[in-house]
Write an enzyme that holds these catalytic residues in place. Sequence first.
Site, mmCIF file in Angstrom:
data_model
loop_
_atom_site.group_PDB
_atom_site.id
_atom_site.type_symbol
_atom_site.label_atom_id
_atom_site.label_comp_id
_atom_site.label_asym_id
_atom_site.label_seq_id
_atom_site.Cartn_x
_atom_site.Cartn_y
_atom_site.Cartn_z
ATOM 1 N N GLY A 384 0.836 -1.197 0.000
ATOM 2 C CA GLY A 384 0.000 0.000 0.000
ATOM 3 C C GLY A 384 0.868 1.242 0.000
ATOM 4 O O GLY A 384 2.092 1.171 0.169
ATOM 5 N N SER A 386 2.444 4.836 1.315
ATOM 6 C CA SER A 386 2.942 5.262 2.621
ATOM 7 C C SER A 386 1.802 5.869 3.422
ATOM 8 O O SER A 386 1.018 6.668 2.899
ATOM 9 C CB SER A 386 4.068 6.285 2.447
ATOM 10 O OG SER A 386 5.180 5.709 1.801
ATOM 11 N N GLY A 387 1.716 5.473 4.711
ATOM 12 C CA GLY A 387 0.653 5.979 5.570
ATOM 13 C C GLY A 387 -0.639 5.197 5.456
ATOM 14 O O GLY A 387 -1.658 5.580 6.047
ATOM 15 N N GLY A 389 -1.226 2.276 6.707
ATOM 16 C CA GLY A 389 -1.511 1.541 7.941
ATOM 17 C C GLY A 389 -0.747 0.245 8.066
ATOM 18 O O GLY A 389 -1.003 -0.554 8.970
ATOM 19 N N LYS A 390 0.232 0.021 7.191
ATOM 20 C CA LYS A 390 0.962 -1.257 7.197
ATOM 21 C C LYS A 390 1.749 -1.451 8.492
ATOM 22 O O LYS A 390 1.655 -2.487 9.153
ATOM 23 C CB LYS A 390 1.903 -1.317 5.980
ATOM 24 C CG LYS A 390 1.214 -1.126 4.647
ATOM 25 C CD LYS A 390 2.175 -1.285 3.489
ATOM 26 C CE LYS A 390 3.225 -0.194 3.442
ATOM 27 N NZ LYS A 390 2.655 1.156 3.229
ATOM 28 N N THR A 391 2.540 -0.460 8.869
ATOM 29 C CA THR A 391 3.346 -0.567 10.090
ATOM 30 C C THR A 391 2.454 -0.627 11.326
ATOM 31 O O THR A 391 2.795 -1.301 12.314
ATOM 32 C CB THR A 391 4.318 0.629 10.191
ATOM 33 O OG1 THR A 391 5.156 0.647 9.037
ATOM 34 C CG2 THR A 391 5.175 0.532 11.439
ATOM 35 N N GLU A 513 9.920 -4.906 5.122
ATOM 36 C CA GLU A 513 10.864 -4.631 4.026
ATOM 37 C C GLU A 513 12.277 -5.030 4.440
ATOM 38 O O GLU A 513 13.216 -4.226 4.453
ATOM 39 C CB GLU A 513 10.793 -3.155 3.634
ATOM 40 C CG GLU A 513 11.437 -2.841 2.290
ATOM 41 C CD GLU A 513 10.839 -3.647 1.155
ATOM 42 O OE1 GLU A 513 11.484 -4.612 0.741
ATOM 43 O OE2 GLU A 513 9.733 -3.327 0.704
#
Length: 589
Positions: A384, A386-387, A389-391, A513
């Site tokens: 997705g 950046s921002g 919600g992955k992290t 990553e």
Amino acid sequence: MGLTAKKIENSDQTQKQDLRILLQLSSFIKPYKKIAFVAFIALIITSLSFLLLGQGIKLFIDEGIYNLSRNELFVILLVLMTLVIGTFIRFYFISWIGERISNDVRLAVFNHLLTLHPHYFEVNRSGEINARLTTDTTLLQSIFGFSISMALSSVLLFIGGLIMMIITNIKLALIVLISVPVILLPMAIYGRRLRTLSRKSQDTVADIGTYAGEIVQNIKIVQSFTREPEESYAFSVEVEKAFSAAKRRILQSSLLIAAAMIIVFTGLGAMIWFGAKDVANGEISAGELASFVFYAIMVARSVAVISEIYGQLQRAAGATERLLELLSEKPQITPPAQPKKLEKGTLSLSFNNVSFSYPSRPKEVALNQLNFKVNKGETVAIVGLSGAGKTTIFELLQRFYDPSQGSIDVGDIDLINLDPINLRMNIGVVPQQPTLFSADVTHNISYGNPSASKNQIKQAAKEAFALNFIEQLPEGFNSYLGEQGVRLSGGQRQRIAIARAMLKDPSILLLDEATSALDADSEQKVQHALKKLMEGRTTLIIAHRLATIMHADRILLIDQGQLIAEGNHQQLLTSSDLYKRLCELQFNH
């Protein structure tokens, strides 16, 4: 409420609180009450011995040293020996207690910090927290050691000296006693001001540490942008702020001491003048006057010491208040009363209508009604913008935060029913920017499993394709890596982090990553290592590069905290315009 947010509130509270806040540290003294009792007995004995010296002075003057009997000389010598030995015992044990309490408080604060949630460290500066661990606890060390010893001794000598003065000559004693209430007045006035200024002074010192730490940590950026002159000037401004705050504190402390001494010596001078008249009139002997002057000087000195230490106690009260603030901070993530335990082996996980906003940004939705499930042993990639919600997904899985709505299950158990320690023991993480400690290679790899043998550590390094460069370091596995692993390249740091995760042997693997910092050759090798590591494990991969998700069983496409598509690579290329665009931008397809 964090440290920074509390400053304004606490500046008002310091006007209302007093030295009784120091009593809240009594729990740290209780384990050493026997040693404290020995020190207190030695304190009483030395104070009594010192008081008896006044009677020895009287004997020397009135009878003459050559007219004293052998028994009288023996008693005087015994008093002197008792004074010396008692002072040694008192100083040693009270200093020991001061060091012990300081270290115990420092340990308690550090242990409490380890339980606090990540949000606490987002809103509070690391430099200020470090100042509480070092500067404030060091101040307590001096207070509970030397200063408390001197204060208690001075109080006993002050009381004992007054009693002996009254016994020796009540008229002269009354002259001294009249000055006592006058002495207490400036202590009351300046003491409160001093505590407020001490708190401000300690805060400015913490600001200096924070600023310097940030610049040192980012020294390459500072030098790259040639900002050395500006940073030097900015730091000098911070130093001057601290110096100005210290000057105001020192001025108040000096005024307190000076006021007390002026009043004391004025009373002492009046007493000597009247005493000399009494000696001339034959009302008292010269020995009695000398003895009285000895006690009067003792009382005056005690008052001066007490007034000086009173200022130090005000500083200690400020430091104690700062430490108690930190110790009273409640962790937001706590284990349940009866936690469930994860079974060893492969685990499934699922997000069930999960919504979440970070505490520091409550109006921004990081995840919005997110639903997905990862089966046992399945490898799932998350992609997705950046921002998206992955992290955040990774942080919720490790229970650094709890969802605002919905639930997260691991092994069919809701995370809130698990002890966070048990949960995290079953999760291995390889972040995009690996964190290394300034210790040696062995420590950094064995952080994943402290009980691992040297052979296991070496094997993990070999599987992460890190063994070759480790053996080329000056001291091999015993080589120190510097702060944040600064002595290694980005790819080398990443392989150390991968070796650490391999050694942990987790049930769930989170890869953020994990090969982003590697060159093409190393990436290919580590991909093989990761593929082997992921066998039999449930794996989540945050991915931006095609090479890291080609082997995934499924790909989840996240946008604005929601799952908008899922499938394998080929399926998403045909079904999702966003995924296709990401491939064109990020994967060069």
